[in-house]
Design an enzyme around this catalytic site. Structure first.
Site, mmCIF file in Angstrom:
data_model
loop_
_atom_site.group_PDB
_atom_site.id
_atom_site.type_symbol
_atom_site.label_atom_id
_atom_site.label_comp_id
_atom_site.label_asym_id
_atom_site.label_seq_id
_atom_site.Cartn_x
_atom_site.Cartn_y
_atom_site.Cartn_z
ATOM 1 N N HIS A 74 -8.471 18.132 -12.735
ATOM 2 C CA HIS A 74 -8.105 19.231 -13.635
ATOM 3 C C HIS A 74 -9.317 20.067 -14.030
ATOM 4 O O HIS A 74 -9.290 21.309 -13.951
ATOM 5 C CB HIS A 74 -7.417 18.703 -14.895
ATOM 6 N N CYS A 109 -2.618 22.744 -11.646
ATOM 7 C CA CYS A 109 -3.302 21.744 -10.817
ATOM 8 C C CYS A 109 -2.400 20.516 -10.642
ATOM 9 O O CYS A 109 -1.397 20.356 -11.326
ATOM 10 C CB CYS A 109 -4.644 21.340 -11.442
ATOM 11 N N CYS A 142 -1.751 18.534 -13.896
ATOM 12 C CA CYS A 142 -0.883 19.199 -14.882
ATOM 13 C C CYS A 142 0.566 19.304 -14.410
ATOM 14 O O CYS A 142 1.493 19.291 -15.213
ATOM 15 C CB CYS A 142 -1.444 20.574 -15.231
#
Length: 375
Positions: A338, A309, A312
């Site tokens: 997230h 995502c 991340c």
């Protein structure tokens, strides 16, 4: 029934479990199921733009009749051209009936056959919801799927109270059906009956006789032990029509979502991913992490090494912890992105595993990794 606004297409049933892979067809597009639906209580999924929701793969969102009735008011949403135009979201929307919120008001409400009189949690003004008024509100809001007005019993309710409440919910569903006038919205009924199997069975039977285009299970996941939840879910889901969407209300933890899919549920919703984001918590493929904890102060790795995502790919646990500790809005936004992405990906994986008749094995592997103990 001819030309239903919302229909269900069954693609595959997992040979080992009864989990269903399907498509819900709606006026604003198709929904691949099983699906998790992010909740946009006040016509917004907290801190997320519609474009971001699309980027993370959200197929349908849920909005709240009670809150939108209070603010900005159904007239304003209707003037805007309905919820889709008001909030700039062109995919499907489901609105709940406000029943759960009204009954959560406790001492602030009085239930009668005609409807519920309650005091606004905002300013204490006296308000009244009936099946007819709720249908009018939901029609003005203009969602693709609208829920019948129901009563959600507390987990601790007696048999007698639950029975009376369930029977009233059925009568209210009939009134909702009679009051429902729009052809581009599908009215779903809600099976109640608390934690009593005979009441669940009766509720399902009576509601199915109304021949509505879809059905939900309400009144579980209301604070009961997990084994009670699973028991009632597994009992109730098979009572629902196979040729219509099956919706389990208010479920959003990974284990409950997997249990729902195993029981043959198609749709689930919950505020959980954005709510825990605001508390500094992330769901990952290796379990939950509370990123506000000191242990992540110097941790320069992504929230979840297995996730791709936006949060991340671009930020570290240490940075997000700093944002959360300093109450910066971006911290909540990154964790929301997230968590919503994680649940969207989880359900994507669940759909693949159902197609491969492998959901039970996936569940066992996922539980071990996530840190759940087997029941």
């Amino acid at each position: 029934m001819p030309n239903e606004a919302v229909t269900y297409e069954l693609l595959h049933v997992d040979k080992n479990t009864g989990a269903r892979r399907g498509i819900v067809h709606t006026p604003h597009g198709d929904i691949q199921t099983p699906v998790f639906m992010p909740v946009g209580t006040q016509a917004t999924v907290k801190s997320m733009t519609p474009e971001e929701l699309k980027q993370i793969g959200a197929q349908i969102i849920l909005s709240n009749t009670y809150h939108l009735y209070l603010r900005p008011g159904q007239d304003i949403v209707k003037m805007a051209g309905g919820l889709h135009k008001f909030m700039n979201w062109d995919r499907p929307i489901l609105t709940d009936s406000g029943g759960f919120q009204v009954f959560s008001l406790g001492d602030l409400r009085t239930i009668a056959e005609e409807g519920v009189e309650f005091k606004s949690h905002l300013d204490g003004s006296k308000l009244f919801f009936s099946p007819e008024s709720v249908m009018k509100t939901e029609e003005d809001l203009g969602a693709d799927i609208i829920m019948a007005f129901d009563e959600c019993c507390p987990y601790t309710s007696t048999y007698e109270y639950t029975k009376n409440s369930m029977e009233r919910t059925t009568r209210w569903a009939k009134r909702c059906k009679e009051a429902h006038t729009t052809e581009n919205q599908a009215l779903f009924g809600i099976i109640q009956g608390g934690f009593f199997e005979d009441l669940r069975k009766q509720s399902a039977k009576d509601l199915i006789e109304l021949d509505l285009p879809g059905y939900a299970i309400g009144g579980i996941s209301v604070g009961e032990p997990k084994e009670k939840f699973i028991e009632m879910l597994r009992y109730t889901a098979p009572l629902m029509p196979e040729n219509k969407p099956r919706y389990l209300m208010g479920v959003g933890t990974p284990d409950y979502l997997i249990e729902a899919a195993l029981a043959g549920i198609d749709m689930c919703d919950c505020v959980l991913p954005t709510r825990i984001a605001r508390n500094g918590t992330a769901m990952t493929w290796n379990g939950k992490i509370v990123v506000r904890n000191a242990t992540y102060e110097k941790d320069f790795t992504p929230l979840d090494p297995e996730c791709d995502c936006y949060a991340c790919k671009n930020y570290t646990r240490a940075y997000i912890r700093h944002l959360v500790k300093t109450k910066e809005i971006l911290g909540t936004r990154l964790l929301s992105i997230h968590n919503l992405y994680f649940l969207t990906k989880l359900m994507e994986r669940v759909r693949i595993e159902i197609e491969n008749d492998n959901l039970l094995n996936f569940k066992n592997d996922f539980y071990k990794k996530y840190g759940y103990t087997e029941e």
